[in-house]
Design a protein around this motif. Structure first.
Motif, short mmCIF file in Angstrom:
data_model
loop_
_atom_site.label_atom_id
_atom_site.label_comp_id
_atom_site.label_asym_id
_atom_site.label_seq_id
_atom_site.Cartn_x
_atom_site.Cartn_y
_atom_site.Cartn_z
N ALA A 289 0.83 -1.20 0.00
CA ALA A 289 0.00 0.00 0.00
C ALA A 289 0.87 1.25 0.00
O ALA A 289 0.64 2.19 -0.77
CB ALA A 289 -0.92 -0.02 1.22
N LYS A 290 1.87 1.23 0.84
CA LYS A 290 2.76 2.38 0.93
C LYS A 290 3.47 2.63 -0.40
O LYS A 290 3.51 3.74 -0.91
CB LYS A 290 3.77 2.13 2.04
N GLU A 291 4.03 1.56 -0.93
CA GLU A 291 4.74 1.64 -2.21
C GLU A 291 3.81 2.16 -3.31
O GLU A 291 4.23 2.90 -4.20
CB GLU A 291 5.29 0.26 -2.58
N ALA A 292 2.53 1.77 -3.23
CA ALA A 292 1.58 2.17 -4.27
C ALA A 292 0.98 3.54 -3.98
O ALA A 292 0.27 4.11 -4.82
CB ALA A 292 0.47 1.13 -4.39
N GLY A 293 1.24 4.04 -2.78
CA GLY A 293 0.69 5.34 -2.43
C GLY A 293 -0.81 5.32 -2.16
O GLY A 293 -1.52 6.28 -2.42
N VAL A 294 -1.29 4.20 -1.66
CA VAL A 294 -2.72 4.12 -1.29
C VAL A 294 -2.82 3.62 0.14
O VAL A 294 -1.82 3.22 0.74
CB VAL A 294 -3.48 3.14 -2.21
N ALA A 295 -4.02 3.65 0.68
CA ALA A 295 -4.23 3.14 2.02
C ALA A 295 -4.35 1.62 1.98
O ALA A 295 -4.72 1.05 0.95
CB ALA A 295 -5.49 3.74 2.62
N ASP A 296 -4.03 0.99 3.09
CA ASP A 296 -4.13 -0.47 3.16
C ASP A 296 -5.48 -0.96 2.66
O ASP A 296 -5.56 -1.87 1.83
CB ASP A 296 -3.94 -0.95 4.61
N GLY A 297 -6.51 -0.34 3.18
CA GLY A 297 -7.86 -0.79 2.85
C GLY A 297 -8.18 -0.69 1.37
O GLY A 297 -8.98 -1.47 0.85
N THR A 298 -7.55 0.24 0.72
CA THR A 298 -7.82 0.44 -0.71
C THR A 298 -7.48 -0.80 -1.53
O THR A 298 -8.16 -1.12 -2.50
CB THR A 298 -7.01 1.65 -1.22
N ILE A 299 -6.45 -1.49 -1.11
CA ILE A 299 -6.06 -2.70 -1.83
C ILE A 299 -7.21 -3.69 -1.88
O ILE A 299 -7.42 -4.38 -2.88
CB ILE A 299 -4.81 -3.32 -1.18
N TYR A 300 -8.01 -3.68 -0.81
CA TYR A 300 -9.13 -4.62 -0.76
C TYR A 300 -10.32 -4.17 -1.60
O TYR A 300 -11.30 -4.88 -1.73
CB TYR A 300 -9.54 -4.87 0.69
N LEU A 301 -10.22 -2.98 -2.16
CA LEU A 301 -11.24 -2.56 -3.11
C LEU A 301 -10.91 -3.11 -4.49
O LEU A 301 -11.79 -3.23 -5.34
CB LEU A 301 -11.31 -1.03 -3.17
N TYR A 302 -9.68 -3.47 -4.69
CA TYR A 302 -9.25 -3.94 -6.01
C TYR A 302 -8.91 -5.42 -6.05
O TYR A 302 -8.92 -6.02 -7.11
CB TYR A 302 -8.05 -3.12 -6.48
N PHE A 303 -8.63 -5.97 -4.86
CA PHE A 303 -8.27 -7.39 -4.80
C PHE A 303 -8.95 -8.03 -3.61
O PHE A 303 -9.15 -7.39 -2.58
CB PHE A 303 -6.75 -7.53 -4.68
N LYS A 304 -9.31 -9.30 -3.81
CA LYS A 304 -10.07 -10.00 -2.77
C LYS A 304 -9.26 -10.09 -1.48
O LYS A 304 -9.77 -9.91 -0.40
CB LYS A 304 -10.44 -11.39 -3.27
N ASN A 305 -8.00 -10.45 -1.62
CA ASN A 305 -7.13 -10.60 -0.45
C ASN A 305 -5.69 -10.67 -0.92
O ASN A 305 -5.42 -10.48 -2.11
CB ASN A 305 -7.51 -11.85 0.36
N LYS A 306 -4.80 -10.95 -0.01
CA LYS A 306 -3.38 -10.94 -0.36
C LYS A 306 -3.05 -11.96 -1.44
O LYS A 306 -2.33 -11.67 -2.39
CB LYS A 306 -2.54 -11.20 0.89
N ASP A 307 -3.59 -13.16 -1.28
CA ASP A 307 -3.38 -14.19 -2.31
C ASP A 307 -3.82 -13.68 -3.67
O ASP A 307 -3.15 -13.89 -4.68
CB ASP A 307 -4.21 -15.45 -1.97
N ASP A 308 -4.95 -13.00 -3.66
CA ASP A 308 -5.51 -12.53 -4.93
C ASP A 308 -4.59 -11.52 -5.61
O ASP A 308 -4.58 -11.40 -6.83
CB ASP A 308 -6.90 -11.93 -4.69
N VAL A 309 -3.84 -10.79 -4.81
CA VAL A 309 -2.88 -9.85 -5.41
C VAL A 309 -1.84 -10.64 -6.20
O VAL A 309 -1.54 -10.32 -7.36
CB VAL A 309 -2.18 -9.00 -4.32
N LEU A 310 -1.34 -11.69 -5.59
CA LEU A 310 -0.32 -12.50 -6.28
C LEU A 310 -0.92 -13.21 -7.49
O LEU A 310 -0.33 -13.23 -8.57
CB LEU A 310 0.27 -13.52 -5.31
N ILE A 311 -2.10 -13.75 -7.29
CA ILE A 311 -2.76 -14.46 -8.39
C ILE A 311 -3.00 -13.51 -9.57
O ILE A 311 -2.70 -13.83 -10.72
CB ILE A 311 -4.10 -15.07 -7.91
N SER A 312 -3.54 -12.35 -9.24
CA SER A 312 -3.81 -11.36 -10.29
C SER A 312 -2.53 -10.95 -10.99
O SER A 312 -2.48 -10.78 -12.21
CB SER A 312 -4.47 -10.13 -9.69
#
Lengths: 209, 209, 209, 209
Positions: free
Chosen positions: C42-65
């Motif tokens: 989140a920090k690296e992307a310049g967004v809030a932690d929670g924002t990641i969950y608006l775009y990806f289901k969960n941490k696994d999903d980030v890797l899968i995507s």
DNA sequence: TATGAATGAGTGTTCATTCAT
DNA sequence: TATGAATGAACACTCATTCAT
């Protein structure tokens, strides 16, 4: 001022910080630092375990912060109070009196300070000794003023006096807050201690030399 | 006398018991009770971990026994010493002096007592408070004698005096044994404390009443 | 196309999605998937932690995507490139060359693929194996074409060839992107691998049969 | 030889060490290193959680030791086997064959090595890369011998060959041990790989240059 | 008595995920 | 959409204590 730990910015942040510290005082007083569990503090504070780590680096930091903030508060209160008094002897008496009464009003804090301060002083390198040194200096200054004005003519070195007084105060306060059926109340104790110390520090003409 | 635990039968048993306690003093002084490991004590004593449990019920019991035996030893030594002195004031002075010198000669023990006694006093229900009370009574008796003989005319209640004196002694000794570059040596400290207390307790004619 | 997750509506949404994935590549490459924290991404992307969950289901999903999209991108690029080449052997060479160069230009992606793909392949049941299979089929097709045209006369089964080639490429690329002082550059590696594979797959008249 | 950790001296110590490692292989193969719990390994090994820490420094050390010991074992077995063979090409074939068969006989170990080695290689600084390098050198030596004797005339640099071969072997083996309905058995795979590599490395007169 | 390997309960701490704002 | 404070489940690791030898 705490550093390193990004303090939460929310409005209620300080309030939660305080709630945790207040809970910690209660839990530490009841079980001692080492036998207190973070989960107990969290429960007492009405927050989740993890929340404590948003406000404090770790369990040690809870104790350190407690010392730092509560000692600061106590010292500030005492300083402010002394500011209104001129006569050195009265200042000295007021200091003793107010220390004892303050601790009597904050029994749990008194317990924690008495029981854990030495441990912390010895094993935690940073904050505690600094704050504690500040407290001792308050005593030093009082003594120096008394000496300057001729109230105290004692030859006992100030470094010994300040620690002795702290030791006596501390031990006495611990006894006061722990004894379930205390023989003396805070006022009596304060007066007795002041009497004891003052007598010990005045150089009595008749006691010659 | 300890109970529950099989009394040592062999001649060497007492020696091993003492070795363990001696090791415990060293380890507790270095790390504090809660951060000391049974295995460290065992290693320092040159015995196996399990062996400690042949001589002590558990870790708490090591600390309790330590307090009990070392305090007994100290008290006995002080008592014996005081037996040879008649004049109350001299007895009082001798007490202070010897307490301070004894602790100076047993720095590690002094550390353990200063740092751990309050915890133990508060959280260990059994022996420690009793032994500690015995020590305090020694002070009480000295004061009573001084009062009986008119040396002390103080109006400060004995219950407050004894604890104050212990507190001051304890804090002072801790400072003495911990400071790597102490400004005062044991003799100076002892003399200063005796002076301070005596002045505080004598009722000086000139100070009226 | 991902499902379940609300499709980005705003124009800036895709951009944020990509920024997160780009950040994830960097963080995963640096620390590995399991040692990477959502908060770091989140920090690296310049967004809030929670924002990641608006775009990806969960941490696994980030890797899968990440695998899905980046592999798709790579495969598409490779396909497009191969479309312009007719001769099977040249297509094969071009494939090797471009895979190696592509990874060399995307070192962090290469690291993530090499280091995390197997884990993901094994433990993430869904997209990853499918996408990976698609990649392997690309290799299969190249080989089949080469065989059909008589370039390859090898008797080694295609299922074995495609995996061997992927394994060799993958390992070689990992070595290439990780070695701080590489002995060979991407071009050399690509040429060497192509040479190695082609020699292994051509059926040499002189080698009998 | 492991250091630092005082290995238990009891007779059954090695046996217990091995049991834990065997259990770890099984658990790591099933869940992956990061998703495996120490308690699972302990249970599988029939020991208490804490016992694992008598034999290994921490969870990482279990994996590292696993790699170190199992790779050593595999390398030693391969070396010994190769000692009995003179002809370079036969040595090369034997190496491939035995690596594949060994992994086929130790499917869980193969899985762990394939899936976790890269992670470990990258994130664990010490042992793994050393042992892995030793394995790669085995391949290097085989290739050098083949070249010296004129069996291989390839111009592909050895540093590239050894890694490619390892990559291909590793990937192929992973496929072999994971596929529930494998199309090829270990023997076929070994032969196919040997064929593939040998063809790739021989310099065929007819293929000119 | 003495040993020390084995035990396993206990806990500080982390961090993916949620949700009130 | 975006935030980030709050949550609390999860787990590696420690160490006092036991007990077979």
């Amino acid at each position: 001022m705490k550093a390193e730990k990004a303090a939460p910015r929310r409005a209620g942040a300080q309030e939660k910080h305080d709630r945790i510290l207040k809970a910690a005082v209660k839990i530490f007083a009841r079980h001692g630092f080492h036998n207190s569990k973070i989960s107990q503090i969290a429960k007492e504070a009405g927050v989740a375990d993890g929340t404590i780590y948003l406000y404090f680096k770790n369990k040690d930091d809870v104790l350190i912060s407690l010392f730092e903030e509560k000692l600061t508060e106590a010292i500030d209160r005492l300083k402010e109070l002394l500011d209104g008094i001129d006569a050195p002897e009265q200042r000295f008496r007021a200091f003793i009196r107010n220390y004892v009464l303050y601790m009597d009003e904050n029994k749990e804090l008194a317990e924690v300070i008495s029981v854990e301060l030495r441990q912390s002083n010895k094993f935690m390198k940073e904050y505690v000794p600094i704050k504690f040194g500040e407290f001792l200096n308050l005593v030093s200054n009082l003594i120096r003023d008394c000496k300057d004005q001729g109230v105290f003519r004692t030859s006992v070195p100030p470094g010994i006096i300040k620690r002795s007084i702290f030791g006596a105060l501390d031990e006495m306060v611990l006894y006061m807050v722990l004894d379930p059926h205390p023989k003396y109340d805070a006022e009596e104790i304060a007066d007795a201690l002041a009497e004891f110390f003052l007598e010990g520090l005045k150089k009595h003409p008749s006691s010659g030399q």
